[in-house]
Scaffold this motif. Structure first.
Motif, mmCIF file in Angstrom:
data_model
loop_
_atom_site.group_PDB
_atom_site.id
_atom_site.type_symbol
_atom_site.label_atom_id
_atom_site.label_comp_id
_atom_site.label_asym_id
_atom_site.label_seq_id
_atom_site.Cartn_x
_atom_site.Cartn_y
_atom_site.Cartn_z
ATOM 1 N N ILE A 44 24.480 -8.734 -17.314
ATOM 2 C CA ILE A 44 23.707 -9.612 -18.195
ATOM 3 C C ILE A 44 22.725 -8.783 -19.023
ATOM 4 C CG2 ILE A 44 23.928 -11.619 -16.670
ATOM 5 C CD1 ILE A 44 21.051 -11.087 -15.724
ATOM 6 N N SER A 45 22.236 -9.393 -20.117
ATOM 7 C CA SER A 45 21.285 -8.690 -20.992
ATOM 8 C C SER A 45 19.915 -8.659 -20.327
ATOM 9 C CB SER A 45 21.175 -9.417 -22.330
ATOM 10 O OG SER A 45 20.516 -10.659 -22.145
ATOM 11 N N PHE A 46 19.047 -7.780 -20.853
ATOM 12 C CA PHE A 46 17.674 -7.689 -20.335
ATOM 13 C C PHE A 46 16.964 -9.030 -20.485
ATOM 14 C CE2 PHE A 46 13.114 -6.843 -21.051
ATOM 15 C CZ PHE A 46 12.811 -6.243 -19.847
ATOM 16 N N TRP A 47 17.118 -9.656 -21.644
ATOM 17 C CA TRP A 47 16.460 -10.940 -21.900
ATOM 18 C C TRP A 47 16.939 -12.014 -20.932
ATOM 19 C CZ3 TRP A 47 12.257 -12.854 -23.440
ATOM 20 C CH2 TRP A 47 12.154 -14.204 -23.771
ATOM 21 N N ARG A 48 18.258 -12.020 -20.672
ATOM 22 C CA ARG A 48 18.802 -12.994 -19.729
ATOM 23 C C ARG A 48 18.214 -12.767 -18.332
ATOM 24 N NH1 ARG A 48 19.294 -16.201 -16.850
ATOM 25 N NH2 ARG A 48 21.039 -17.426 -16.060
ATOM 26 N N TYR A 49 17.984 -11.480 -18.000
ATOM 27 C CA TYR A 49 17.427 -11.184 -16.672
ATOM 28 C C TYR A 49 15.984 -11.680 -16.533
ATOM 29 C CZ TYR A 49 15.748 -8.925 -12.504
ATOM 30 O OH TYR A 49 15.169 -8.712 -11.269
ATOM 31 N N VAL A 50 15.147 -11.417 -17.569
ATOM 32 C CA VAL A 50 13.748 -11.854 -17.439
ATOM 33 C C VAL A 50 13.599 -13.374 -17.555
ATOM 34 C CG1 VAL A 50 12.687 -9.668 -18.159
ATOM 35 C CG2 VAL A 50 13.188 -11.402 -19.877
ATOM 36 N N THR A 51 14.664 -14.049 -17.977
ATOM 37 C CA THR A 51 14.612 -15.515 -17.975
ATOM 38 C C THR A 51 15.495 -16.061 -16.846
ATOM 39 O OG1 THR A 51 16.392 -15.601 -19.613
ATOM 40 C CG2 THR A 51 14.144 -15.703 -20.455
ATOM 41 N N SER A 52 15.628 -15.267 -15.782
ATOM 42 C CA SER A 52 16.447 -15.728 -14.653
ATOM 43 C C SER A 52 15.580 -16.057 -13.445
ATOM 44 C CB SER A 52 17.450 -14.645 -14.264
ATOM 45 O OG SER A 52 16.785 -13.569 -13.638
ATOM 46 N N SER A 53 16.088 -16.936 -12.604
ATOM 47 C CA SER A 53 15.400 -17.261 -11.358
ATOM 48 C C SER A 53 15.342 -16.049 -10.450
ATOM 49 C CB SER A 53 16.127 -18.405 -10.648
ATOM 50 O OG SER A 53 15.945 -19.597 -11.352
ATOM 51 N N SER A 54 16.296 -15.146 -10.606
ATOM 52 C CA SER A 54 16.329 -13.936 -9.789
ATOM 53 C C SER A 54 15.063 -13.108 -10.005
ATOM 54 C CB SER A 54 17.566 -13.123 -10.169
ATOM 55 O OG SER A 54 17.693 -12.009 -9.341
ATOM 56 N N PHE A 55 14.660 -12.966 -11.277
ATOM 57 C CA PHE A 55 13.426 -12.247 -11.602
ATOM 58 C C PHE A 55 12.212 -13.063 -11.163
ATOM 59 C CE2 PHE A 55 10.155 -11.221 -14.960
ATOM 60 C CZ PHE A 55 9.829 -9.969 -14.472
ATOM 61 N N ALA A 56 12.240 -14.360 -11.451
ATOM 62 C CA ALA A 56 11.099 -15.233 -11.145
ATOM 63 C C ALA A 56 10.789 -15.255 -9.644
ATOM 64 C CB ALA A 56 11.368 -16.649 -11.646
ATOM 65 N N VAL A 57 11.813 -15.339 -8.808
ATOM 66 C CA VAL A 57 11.547 -15.428 -7.367
ATOM 67 C C VAL A 57 10.951 -14.123 -6.843
ATOM 68 C CG1 VAL A 57 13.901 -14.761 -6.651
ATOM 69 C CG2 VAL A 57 12.463 -16.079 -5.105
ATOM 70 N N ASP A 58 11.387 -13.005 -7.399
ATOM 71 C CA ASP A 58 10.835 -11.718 -6.968
ATOM 72 C C ASP A 58 9.346 -11.604 -7.308
ATOM 73 O OD1 ASP A 58 13.276 -11.005 -5.982
ATOM 74 O OD2 ASP A 58 13.771 -9.567 -7.554
ATOM 75 N N VAL A 59 8.961 -12.161 -8.468
ATOM 76 C CA VAL A 59 7.551 -12.135 -8.851
ATOM 77 C C VAL A 59 6.759 -13.112 -7.985
ATOM 78 C CG1 VAL A 59 5.908 -12.561 -10.725
ATOM 79 C CG2 VAL A 59 8.092 -11.467 -11.229
ATOM 80 N N MET A 60 7.262 -14.316 -7.838
ATOM 81 C CA MET A 60 6.522 -15.365 -7.138
ATOM 82 C C MET A 60 6.344 -15.095 -5.651
ATOM 83 S SD MET A 60 5.316 -17.681 -9.153
ATOM 84 C CE MET A 60 4.903 -16.338 -10.237
#
Lengths: 223, 30
Positions: A44-60
């Motif tokens: 996936i693209s970088f933008w798709r990654y930062v708008t993914s739940s995968s990224f969000a859950v790691d931050v949260m």
């Protein structure tokens, strides 16, 4: 610039927060795509990654544990003490303190906060405002971890041709609690060890430390 | 104190925005 100097501590941490978050997005994206290739999935693209739940859950999952840690620290230090620690009150001083100590009631000063002077429910609320706000952020980030974590978990489940979980099922899953507890344990260790280290160790110039020459037996940071 | 309120607001807005963003991503199933 006066403004920058007056706020250097908060601005420094905000700057390294943004830097770490951006770096996390880059390496997280790279790791995600490595995993995709290993599973014969599409990258996936970088933008798709930062708008993914995968990224969000790691931050949260990390945010929630930090807010829990500070919330607990603020409350636990009201009632528990560590003799000799700069982070603690003196043994015997446990509790919420008198109005005189807390500059409340007839002891307020002309420049005391408005709600500290207001009395009744407003002062009661303001007396707990740190706990209320920190707890709210902790619960909100923990909820966000669960909501985004479920989507991330379900994506892997579907990839493996296994059943997706409802939010309720996810709250009882080992994935949710593994993410939660792996963060909690490290926070509790760091806080506990810091409280004890502060008895014997010093950092010259830091308000988090006793003065270098202060005896180990001195509790509290004001000597 | 006014200058400190700006920093307070930066943190408050950032925290609320990132939490809301994460929840929305989960809710829409991104």
């Amino acid at each position: 610039m006066r403004w920058v100097r007056d706020n250097s501590l908060s601005l420094f941490f905000f700057a390294i927060l943004l830097a770490a978050l951006v770096a996390m997005a880059f390496v997280g994206h790279s790791g995600f795509n490595h995993d995709q290739l290993a599973h014969s999935g599409a990258t996936i693209s970088f933008w798709r990654y930062v708008t993914s739940s995968s990224f969000a859950v790691d931050v949260m999952e990390n945010w929630q544990s930090e807010y829990l840690q500070f919330t607990l620290y603020a409350v636990a230090t009201v009632w528990f003490v560590q003799r000799g620690s700069s982070e603690s009150k003196e043994p015997g001083e446990e509790g919420t303190g008198s109005d005189e100590e807390q500059l409340l009631g007839e002891h307020t000063k002309p420049n005391s906060p408005k709600w500290a002077k207001a009395g009744a429910w407003r002062t009661a609320l303001y007396s707990r405002s740190m706990l209320i706000v920190m707890t709210t952020i902790w619960l909100a980030t923990w909820a966000a971890q669960a909501i985004a974590g479920r989507i991330d978990y379900n994506a892997a489940q579907l990839d493996h041709r296994e059943a997706a979980l409802s939010l309720w099922q996810y709250l009882g899953s080992s994935d949710f609690w593994d993410r939660t507890l792996q963060n909690w344990q490290s926070e509790f260790l760091a806080v506990g060890s810091f409280a004890v280290f502060a008895v014997f160790l010093r950092q010259r110039g830091s308000p988090e430390s006793k003065p270098v020459g202060a005896p180990h037996s001195t509790t509290g940071s004001d000597v | 104190v006014t200058s400190v309120r700006v920093v307070f607001a930066i943190y408050a807005v950032f925290i609320v925005a990132v939490i809301a963003y994460s929840i929305v991503l989960g809710v829409v199933g991104q």
